[in-house]
Design an enzyme around this catalytic site. Structure first.
Site, short mmCIF file in Angstrom:
data_model
loop_
_atom_site.label_atom_id
_atom_site.label_comp_id
_atom_site.label_asym_id
_atom_site.label_seq_id
_atom_site.Cartn_x
_atom_site.Cartn_y
_atom_site.Cartn_z
N ASN A 9 31.17 -26.99 62.09
CA ASN A 9 32.34 -26.16 62.37
C ASN A 9 31.86 -24.91 63.09
OD1 ASN A 9 34.61 -24.56 62.31
ND2 ASN A 9 34.61 -24.27 60.07
N TRP A 10 32.13 -24.85 64.38
CA TRP A 10 31.62 -23.73 65.18
C TRP A 10 32.50 -22.49 65.03
CZ3 TRP A 10 30.23 -26.54 70.48
CH2 TRP A 10 29.24 -27.51 70.21
N LYS A 11 33.58 -22.59 64.29
CA LYS A 11 34.50 -21.46 64.06
C LYS A 11 34.84 -20.77 65.39
CE LYS A 11 32.69 -21.02 59.46
NZ LYS A 11 32.59 -20.23 58.24
N HIS A 97 40.95 -25.38 56.10
CA HIS A 97 39.72 -24.61 55.84
C HIS A 97 40.09 -23.33 55.08
CE1 HIS A 97 36.14 -22.20 56.58
NE2 HIS A 97 35.51 -23.33 56.81
N GLU A 99 39.21 -20.36 55.39
CA GLU A 99 39.50 -19.20 56.24
C GLU A 99 40.94 -19.24 56.74
OE1 GLU A 99 36.14 -19.64 58.84
OE2 GLU A 99 34.82 -19.03 57.21
N GLU A 169 34.35 -27.19 49.56
CA GLU A 169 33.72 -25.96 50.04
C GLU A 169 34.04 -24.81 49.09
OE1 GLU A 169 32.76 -26.20 54.46
OE2 GLU A 169 34.77 -25.40 54.31
N GLY A 175 29.38 -18.97 54.22
CA GLY A 175 28.89 -17.85 55.03
C GLY A 175 28.21 -16.76 54.21
N SER A 215 27.04 -22.72 53.11
CA SER A 215 25.65 -22.31 53.35
C SER A 215 24.66 -23.48 53.31
CB SER A 215 25.24 -21.21 52.37
OG SER A 215 26.06 -20.07 52.54
N GLY A 237 27.54 -21.80 59.88
CA GLY A 237 26.49 -21.03 60.58
C GLY A 237 25.34 -21.86 61.13
#
Ligand code: PEP
Length: 259
Positions: A9-11, A97, A99, A169, A175, A215, A237
């Site tokens: 996931n490159w966000k 997600h 976020e 998650e 993160g 992570s 990340g």
């Protein structure tokens, strides 16, 4: 044995040129890997979807979006429909997600609408669930996950469920550099698998790919992937560099005895 799937996931990172460079690097690093053994998915920002697809259209790496809107078309400024994502080459879409739940007001109800729309248009949903630190400390992790799953998968048939990937998650591990221990993660994965077998069928739950996210790094991959109910990872990340993402793929193959 279930085939593991690793998704990056490159966000909200990377321009078109940077995204193309990253996927080219990944393709080169995975030269000796067999798609029989593992699935690899990348989820760039919307603006990079089609350029990345052009690099991987004849490769086994698959493309995912990070979100969608459930309507097919219309006056929904700023939104993207499942059919438009398919048109850009997407096979998958990340849905729910944390976020998006946290910053963009997504609820189990909107997650459900998105899952149904994705499936209707032939996109494979990667559906995220997970508890906050406060919820874990209060001992409500299982209740939180159960509510997210029952709400998110309302009116989904067992046949549709076969197309879904679930990603556990824990929000406190995303993160933050703080990973769930392999045992902590597997405990929740086993709970999810059991719940899916109650809601759907034992066969659906046996075959369900449940990714861990939070992570994941090259040095913790193998121990996480050795757990019996962990079937891959959703990586944030560490998916932003070709070498670390490729090391996670290799670590997974190692854990599965395929390297
Ligand atoms: C994620 O965003 O889904 C994620 C797991 O991020 P990170 O790997 O950076 O914790």
């Amino acid at each position: 044995m279930r085939k593991p799937i690793i998704a990056g996931n490159w966000k909200m990172h990377k321009t078109v040129a940077e995204s193309v460079e990253l996927v080219n690097g990944l393709k080169a690093s995975l030269g000796n890997v067999s798609p029989q053994d593992i699935g690899v998915v990348v989820a760039p920002v919307y603006t990079s979807l089609y350029p990345v697809y052009e690099v991987i259209r004849d490769h086994w790496i698959k493309l995912s979006a990070q979100n969608l809107f459930w309507e097919e078309k219309g006056a929904y400024t700023g939104e993207i429909s499942p059919a438009m994502l398919k048109d850009c080459g997407c096979s998958y879409c990340i849905i729910g997600h944390s976020e998006r739940r946290q910053y963009f007001g997504e609820t189990d109800e909107s997650v459900n609408k998105k899952i149904r729309a994705a499936l209707h248009f032939g996109l494979l949903p990667i559906v995220c669930v997970g508890e906050s630190l406060e919820q874990r400390e209060k001992g409500t992790t299982f209740q939180v996950i159960e509510k997210q799953i029952r709400g998110g998968f309302t009116d989904i048939s067992p046949l549709q469920m076969q197309k879904v990937i679930l990603a556990y998650e824990p929000i406190w591990a995303i993160g933050t550099g703080r990973t769930a221990t392999p045992e902590q993660a597997n405990e929740v994965h086993a709970f999810i698998r059991n719940l899916i077998s109650q809601i759907f069928e034992p066969q659906t739950s046996d075959e369900l790919c449940i990714q861990y996210g939070g992570s994941v790094k090259p040095d913790n991959t193998e121990s996480l992937m050795k757990q019996p109910d962990i079937d891959g990872a959703l990586v944030g990340g560490a998916s932003l560099k070709a070498d670390s993402f490729a090391s996670i793929v290799m670590g997974t193959l190692q854990a599965y005895g395929k390297a």
